[in-house]
Design an enzyme around this catalytic site. Sequence first.
Site, mmCIF file in Angstrom:
data_model
loop_
_atom_site.group_PDB
_atom_site.id
_atom_site.type_symbol
_atom_site.label_atom_id
_atom_site.label_comp_id
_atom_site.label_asym_id
_atom_site.label_seq_id
_atom_site.Cartn_x
_atom_site.Cartn_y
_atom_site.Cartn_z
ATOM 1 N N TYR A 165 5.730 0.289 3.873
ATOM 2 C CA TYR A 165 6.759 0.681 2.892
ATOM 3 C C TYR A 165 6.717 -0.246 1.659
ATOM 4 C CZ TYR A 165 11.590 1.621 1.312
ATOM 5 O OH TYR A 165 12.721 1.933 0.582
ATOM 6 N N LYS A 169 5.994 0.711 -2.186
ATOM 7 C CA LYS A 169 7.029 0.487 -3.201
ATOM 8 C C LYS A 169 6.538 -0.439 -4.316
ATOM 9 C CE LYS A 169 10.499 3.022 -1.869
ATOM 10 N NZ LYS A 169 10.707 4.295 -2.600
#
Length: 283
Positions: A165, A169
């Site tokens: 993640y 990001k």
Amino acid sequence: MGLLDGKVAIVTGAGGGIGREHALALAAEGAKVLVNDLGGARDGSGEGQAMADTVADEIRAAGGEAASSYDNVATIEGGEAILQAALDAFGKVDVLVNNAGILRDKTLGKMDEGLWDSVIAVHLKGTFCVTKPVFIHMKERGEGGSIINTSSTSGLDGNFGQSNYGAAKAGIAGFTRCLALEGQKSGVRVNAIAPVALTRMTEDLVMFQQDGVKDQMAPGLVSPMIVFLASDLAKDISKRIFFVGGGRIQEMYIARTKGVTKTEDGGLWQPDEIAAHLDEILV
Ligand code: NAD
């Protein structure tokens, strides 16, 4: 008069959480909104039409204009279909909010390729897949536009157990900064937010279990920043990343220290010299 009267906005992942609040807030300022959501679970499994339709209904019930899309942001066909749905409903796109996301947390030793690929696909590739057709549309139309991506402190500051993640990001932050340069000539502004809010994505985080914290972290507190960035109030704002949540707004940026430059030996450092100059190199 709304701040966004006459504008058309796409919000991906707008069937719940922060994206729903973005869609409602944009519509409340007069934007016509394409509410996109694949309608799956927090980990991205499953799909359905109810989430997007419910939010589109809410917008219409409040007197606004909305249409639904159930396409997957993680494919280029999905991205093109999302643009097409907005064009079919409203004829143009002025604002794109890339917000859709999933979580599949594991520490690296336990992370298999599927957990890695699925999170990169929805967040990083998904941002590319929707932005590309919309960016081309905005450039061809020649009226500028505002693209707002969703990064995270997990990628920009780091967070335990979120290397998939966090990589996605941080990648979105880099994508934002590069595309902002490409959009400059045609007036397409590209910014990102790193939000924090209580949603199904974060409801089990320890920080949200403390008394009183839940009330301060409503997802609706993030959305005024999206309205601002979408509007002409932000006409000079591009290539920026903002932390937004719990009433706080901060710019997040990449910094370099003053550092130290070696001029002797053609600028070639020896490892022991680097060790000796660490206090000038580090913050
Ligand atoms: P959420 O799970 O409530 O919302 C995400 C939405 O995206 C869901 O409605 C989901 O159905 C949709 N979605 C997932 N995969 C999709 C796909 N392939 N195509 C279309 N839609 C899809 O979570 P949230 O907290 O509202 O998260 C919104 C965004 O904010 C995400 O990008 C998330 O990573 C980011 N974010 C949230 C926080 C936070 O504190 N909640 C912090 C940092 C970043």
